[in-house]
Design an enzyme around this catalytic site. Sequence first.
Site, PDB file in Angstrom:
ATOM      1  N   SER A   1     -32.663   6.328  15.791  1.00 54.83           N
ATOM      2  CA  SER A   1     -31.883   6.417  17.030  1.00 54.83           C
ATOM      3  C   SER A   1     -30.416   6.136  16.766  1.00 54.83           C
ATOM      4  O   SER A   1     -30.070   5.327  15.902  1.00 54.83           O
ATOM      5  CB  SER A   1     -32.410   5.417  18.059  1.00 54.83           C
ATOM      6  OG  SER A   1     -31.588   5.406  19.217  1.00 54.83           O
TER       7      SER A   1
ATOM      8  N   TYR B   1     -33.664  -3.417  21.473  1.00 56.42           N
ATOM      9  CA  TYR B   1     -34.211  -2.132  21.047  1.00 56.42           C
ATOM     10  C   TYR B   1     -33.451  -1.599  19.838  1.00 56.42           C
ATOM     11  O   TYR B   1     -34.054  -1.149  18.850  1.00 56.42           O
ATOM     12  CB  TYR B   1     -34.147  -1.135  22.198  1.00 56.42           C
ATOM     13  CG  TYR B   1     -34.441   0.286  21.805  1.00 56.42           C
ATOM     14  CD1 TYR B   1     -35.681   0.633  21.273  1.00 56.42           C
ATOM     15  CD2 TYR B   1     -33.489   1.288  21.955  1.00 56.42           C
ATOM     16  CE1 TYR B   1     -35.961   1.939  20.895  1.00 56.42           C
ATOM     17  CE2 TYR B   1     -33.766   2.598  21.593  1.00 56.42           C
ATOM     18  CZ  TYR B   1     -35.000   2.915  21.063  1.00 56.42           C
ATOM     19  OH  TYR B   1     -35.269   4.207  20.690  1.00 56.42           O
TER      20      TYR B   1
END
Length: 351
Positions: free
Chosen positions: A120, A180
Amino acid sequence: MRILVTGGAGFIGSAVVRALVAAGHEVRVLDALLPAVHPSGAVPDLPDGVEFRHGDVRDAATLARSLAGVDAVCHQAAMVGLGLDLDDAPEYVGCNDLGTAVLLAAMARAQVRRLVLAGSMVVYGEGRYACPEHGGVAPGPRRPEDLDAGRFEPPCPECAAPLRPGLVAEDAPGDPRNVYAATKLAQEHLAAAWARACGGSVLTLRYHNVYGPGMPRDTPYAGVASLFRSALARGEAPRVFEDGGQRRDFVHVDDVAAANLAALEAVRHRAPGRARAYNVGSGEVRTVGEMARALADSCGGPAPVVTGQYRLGDVRHITADSSRLRAELGWRPRVPFLAGMAEFAAAPLRA
């Protein structure tokens, strides 16, 4: 190849599965069907010939069975999004980092040496910035008092001058700004350590803002595109945080699936013990406000409302330099922003 896709029943995972089957690969899916993503617990439709196994990547016995006869792993399973607060931290670390560690250990035992990892862009924190006086700089976290006052742009950390945002490349240092993001960076480090230890090869695809048909409806873990689309489906105006000027790269899920296909073909020929990361972005720099307007226009719904609200941990600008993926793997995005948003506006969301 016979490929194990973890998380293959999810939004991105199922698109990857369809692309792999269309290219002639044998596919086995392992998915825990977590309630946050699959509230009904039902197995979604997968292409004919795909073998589905219900199980968790944190279960070593399940992994041993799922890796039998596999040539490569495409690791999509993860808990995504910013979540609600730090109470989510143990679940993020358990799903993302412990799950990846158990998977890598099982791959080492099964002598499966090829891995494509879903990464990501959140690992970068803020994107690339330039100061007129000091050149390339890395701004620190934005201060609540500035955000409360509507000062959303990060200033130069040296002279507080306005900065010019640019494209971030894969050699930018990691700077995760939330739990995250920290777990996604840890996944990359674990995979690199696995590659060195057992002679494996890993390609990490750092997804930028993925959208498209099959996104889950709005939950605390959904992306902003899904939140806006869900609001419009209810007849409500999308609520845009800050001033809507946050720069992002919105990339269609079919293009992300094609990047996974290219990476799985390439990882077969990589030297052992190596890890390499690639940005996956459309190359079109758009703002969150532009995305909300494009969706509203396509839906014929109410115009977006700019709220001035913010979330600590959000970054201001993050857009991709995807030239490495284009040059080395021959990948090209196929879905333009406006066409993709029009399709997304008409497509059903995942319940």
